[in-house]
Enzyme design. Structure first.
Site: not given
Ligand code: FES
Ligand code: FES
Lengths: 166, 787
Positions: B499-502, B540, B741-742, B745-746
């Site tokens: 769901g996170q879009g990876s 993450s 980027a970092k 998600g959390e």
């Protein structure tokens, strides 16, 4: 002990022999092989199993398959026209209303049946109408955006269709 | 800065259409021909001896193909933590006793779900109840019931398998203590001595459920001809799952293939190895048929892990101007009947807070205590929500006590870019100061704070940070790529899409490096057979580590393309441009070849070389293995993400109900690979945090979860969300992350919880130190205040 039932799902005729305690979501998923409908709670609390039964949205985990005998069912698989997405499906994709996607079928069907009754809703009305479908991923913001955008799109389409008809 | 054409764009998800049309297959949707259904018999007691299990009647039931108890497999141990100090303490099936309600005692495989259920009812288990203990502070007392005997590992622990050369030892929990951590730096006593104001507060945080919409499922298929398992799991990273499956089932790790299916939400709740996964595999090998075990929602609540219950004592000393001098933390974690992730969460509650404030003297003591309750594991932020709520609430109160602006107090103590943490981690990027200023400005902080109490309105702030991956098995991630005959590329990477879009982000990263569009990347992800190693999508590290591996794989392919093209076209490499599936000379665009031509020519001219690339990355390239969990020494991670949330609330004094009106976030994820996805992640966490702050809690009475349904365990619905969630990107371009980027998600979930609690204070003057802030609790606080 099994009972013979007939269902029309997404316009197609099906016949099944099912035990009287089988739920509609089980039959749709396991007998008809349409796994778009999801079961998350099994007790009528999450709306992820929502399908449209004779024009009305129902949580299909709460409906016995035998009680749906002879009825007409729309599942997520019947929403697009072939490869052409329904405006709601397109809006969900475009607006980032989908993350894991597990709630998406129930969401889109709930929205579809809502927009049929209320084609030009406010955000608040949309929130109220969609209350029964739970999503753990999106925080709902984009889902509401998508439904409202789709309502615009659908009205536009209707206008064009009416004009075209004249 | 270089202009990007694929990353940094709000492209729609690559899996969007599949999910919008119901075609995406989730683990839960998978079925195989001739498949059996597995069901699990669970303990009805919180603590009891197993005297006897009689499966004879169940075995006789037509349609039952296998019944399994601990007798059939022996005491097979597993655990999220399996280190020389802390050997794995969980069992696939309970052997001599059960330790919590819901523990796995037996399982069956049958031709239908109904038959499997009936078979369970025919298994007779004779128990002898034992005294149980549910409160961690009681469990630590002398004379409290002992939950575990000495655990004597019968083989090297996982960490030894993974290369840590130390000798495993047995573990005897004294006073039910299952984990201890002691960390700190500076001189705590001196710090308090130099303080002009000291405050001490105690906070209580209950368990919550991840409540991913897809329930936990495993489908396992043992193929005797190849002596190999194929498994489909609801998971967050395949390496750890297959390590444990291979070990428990005693097959080589290469004989376990974890297949790709979409996962319907995870939030930390699908990391742990689970008994049902092992059981599906055991039952499949016993029956030589595929076996699927789908858990019910109630089983997920009870047996698929909860967030950690904490009691946290915070003592902080400051100067009158708000400069923090010292902070001492004593945390008690109650992970339940097994250790779960207790040693890790104790470490992380410390580790996640270190990059935020510059606290010269700190001491952090954590203790994990067994109780006869359901097991706790990471949930989105893993300890950060609990610690952030506690520390951020107290800092707010300190500001209030000293007559300072809580945002200014934070700003004063924030760390900044270039700071080196006590463990040696460097903040190569840090958007804290910029973020808080942005959030204050956008939310109208100055105008609103302290001015809404007569209208029962308030505004509050919360700050949190997150690792970008850390060194855990298999310590890194890799990606491979190949050029296809039509000039597109196939990318193989282990990241799992839950769901996170990876899937989208990884494709964007690869496409950017190769000058092609998102459609030109064909992705094969999350299949352990096809994809190289991957550390999994937790802590993450998804973008920072796997994303960097993907970028490097693409760079590797690009270098090969440039090398070949420069020779073939007779153009210098630095004059070549990759664009639209073509490579051409900037100085003379006529000198060009398509990628498709390049592949054919490379094969012909270079002895069959079709252009294959690889890339890899480690969370902290500079160090080996792990930091010390118990002492917190050693490098932890190579980048930190920062989240700031400002909440505005309205409190109904009659009902005690809190309404969140608006959430403003400032998110430093370095650089948003996909801004739409980043905003989605923050909104997701803001709303989860709203649930945590206001109503989510697992209620346990005498070891029994009394609210294992969505009616009794409410999660946020459309009517609970604020009118507005405003996400502000703070772009800091971390030098180590792919395109700067970092992760994202959390950490905002933690910030949201703290912000809402602090806003409730601003609205009411009530400092509630126990989550969630239910109407009852708010009303009670009003009453207590009057008295
Ligand atoms: S599965 Fe039917 S309402 Fe949840
Ligand atoms: S998108 Fe995951 S539950 Fe809604």
């Amino acid at each position: 002990m099994k009972k013979r039932i007939e269902l029309t799902i997404n316009g197609e005729h099906y016949e099944f022999n099912v035990e009287p305690w089988r739920t509609l979501v089980e039959v749709i998923r396991e007998e008809a092989g349409l796994t778009g409908a999801k079961e998350s709670c099994g007790t009528g609390e999450c709306g992820n199993c929502l399908v449209i039964l004779d024009g009305k949205p129902v949580n299909s985990c709460l409906v016995l398959a035998v009680d749906a005998n002879g009825k007409d069912i729309l599942t997520i698989e019947g929403v697009a026209e072939g490869e052409k997405l329904h405006p709601l499906q397109k809006a969900f994709v475009d607006h980032g209303a989908i993350q894991c996607g597990f709630c998406t079928p129930g969401m889109i069907l709930a929205a579809k049946s809502f927009l049929e009754k209320n084609p030009k809703p406010t955000r608040m009305e949309t929130k109220e109408a969609m209350e029964g479908v739970l999503c753990r991923c999106t925080g709902y913001v984009r889902i509401l955006d998508a439904v409202l955008a789709a309502s615009q799109e659908m009205m536009q389409e209707n206008k064009t269709a009416t004009k075209g008809g004249k | 800065m270089k202009k990007h054409s694929v990353v940094g764009k709000s492209l729609t998800r690559v899996d969007g259409i599949a999910k919008a049309t119901g075609r995406a297959k989730f683990t839960y949707d998978m079925e195989l021909p001739n498949m059996l259904w597995g069901r699990i018999l669970r303990s009805p007691y919180p603590h009891a001896k197993i005297i006897n299990i009689d499966t004879s009647e169940a075995k006789k039931l037509p349609g039952v193909k296998a019944v399994i108890t601990a007798k059939d497999i022996g005491p097979v141990r597993y655990g999220f933590v399996d280190t020389p100090r802390y050997p794995a303490d969980q069992l696939v099936l309970a052997t001599d006793k059960v330790r919590y309600i819901g523990e796995e005692v037996a399982a069956v495989a049958a031709t239908s779900k109904d038959i499997a259920d009936e078979a369970l009812s025919l298994i007779k288990v004779e128990y002898e109840e034992l005294p149980a203990v549910f409160d961690p502070e009681e469990a630590m007392q002398d004379g409290a019931p002992e939950i575990h005997d000495e655990i004597v590992p019968d083989r090297p622990c996982a960490w030894e398998d993974w290369g840590v050369a130390r000798k495993a030892r047995s573990y005897k929990a004294e006073n039910n203590i299952c984990a201890i951590s002691q960390q700190g730096h500076g001189d705590i006593e001196k710090g308090f001595k130099e303080s002009e104001y000291i405050r001490e507060d105690k906070f209580y945080i209950p368990s919550t459920s991840h409540m991913a919409m897809e329930p936990h499922v495993a489908l396992a298929n043992w193929d005797p001809s190849f002596q190999k398992f194929d498994v489909w799991l609801t998971h967050m990273g395949y390496e750890v799952k297959r390590y444990w499956l291979a070990r428990a089932l005693d097959v080589p790790i290469s004989r376990v293939r974890v297949r790709k299916a979409y996962v319907g939400g995870a939030f930390g709740g699908k990391i742990d190895p689970f008994s049902y996964e092992f059981l599906a595999a055991f039952l499949s090998r016993m029956t030589l048929r595929p076996v699927k075990i789908s858990l019910t929602r109630e089983e997920v609540f009870i047996a698929c892990r909860l967030s950690h219950r904490f009691i946290i004592n915070v003592k902080t000393g400051v100067k009158k101007d708000g400069t923090i001098m010292a902070q001492e933390i004593k945390a008690i974690d109650d992970p339940g009947a097994y250790r779960g992730s207790s040693p890790v969460v104790l470490f992380l509650t410390h580790g996640f807070r270190r990059p935020i404030y510059n606290i010269p003297n700190a001491k952090h003591e954590g203790i994990g205590v067994y109780t006869n309750k359901s097991i706790c594991m990471p949930r989105r932020g893993h300890g950060s929500p609990q610690m952030s709520f506690s520390v951020e609430s107290q800092l707010d109160q300190i500001a209030e006590d000293l007559g300072l602006d809580p945002a200014e107090l934070r700003l004063k103590n924030f760390r900044k870019k270039g700071d080196v943490l006590p463990n040696g981690d460097t903040l190569h990027s840090c958007g804290l100061a910029e973020g808080i200023q942005k959030a204050m400005e956008v939310s109208g902080w100055k105008e609103k704070r302290g001015k809404g109490r007569d209208k029962n309105r308030g505004i509050g702030i919360g700050v949190a940070a997150m690792f970008n991956g850390a060194q855990y098995y298999p310590f890194g991630a890799a990606a491979t790529m190949k050029l296809n005959p039509d000039g597109t590329f196939t990318l193989f990477c282990g990241a799992i899409e839950f769901g996170q879009g990876s899937d989208t982000a990884m494709s964007q990263i690869a496409a950017e490096e190769l000058g092609v569009g998102l459609d030109d990347i064909i992705l094969v992800s999350a299949d352990s057979e096809l994809c190289p190693i991957d550390h999994g999508n937790w802590l993450s590290g998804g973008i920072f580590v796997t994303g960097e591996a993907v970028r490097k794989a693409a760079v590797n392919v690009r270098e090969q393309i440039l090398d070949f093209a420069s020779g073939w076209l007779e153009v210098k490499e630095d004059d070549l441009v990759l664009k639209d599936r073509k490579v051409y000379a900037k100085s003379d665009p006529e000198k060009a070849m398509t990628f498709a031509e390049l592949m054919i020519n490379s094969i012909q001219a270079r002895n069959g070389d079709p252009i294959l690339g690889k890339g890899f990355c480690k969370p902290v390239p500079e160090v080996e293995f792990y930091p010390s969990l118990s002492k917190g020494t050693g490098r932890w991670t190579n980048a930190y993400t920062f989240s700031i949330i400002i909440a505005e609330v309205e409190v109904d004094k009659e009902t005690g109900k809190v309404k969140v009106l608006k959430l403003t976030s400032a998110e430093d994820c370095g650089y948003p690979i996909n801004p739409l996805a980043v905003e989605g992640q923050v909104e997701s966490q803001a709303v989860q945090g709203l649930g945590d702050a206001l109503f989510e809690q697992i209620i346990i009475e005498n070891g029994r979860i009394v609210n294992p349904t969505l009616t009794d365990y409410k999660i946020p619905g459309t009517l609970d969300i604020p009118e507005e969630i405003n996400v502000n990107h703070i772009i800091t371009n971390d030098p180590k992350g792919p395109f700067g980027a970092k992760e994202v998600g959390e950490s905002s979930r933690s910030a949201a919880i703290a912000a809402i609690a602090n806003a409730v204070y601003d609205a009411t003057g009530l400092r509630i130190k126990e989550l969630p802030l239910t109407p009852e609790r708010v009303l009670q606080a009003f009453m207590d205040k009057k008295e």
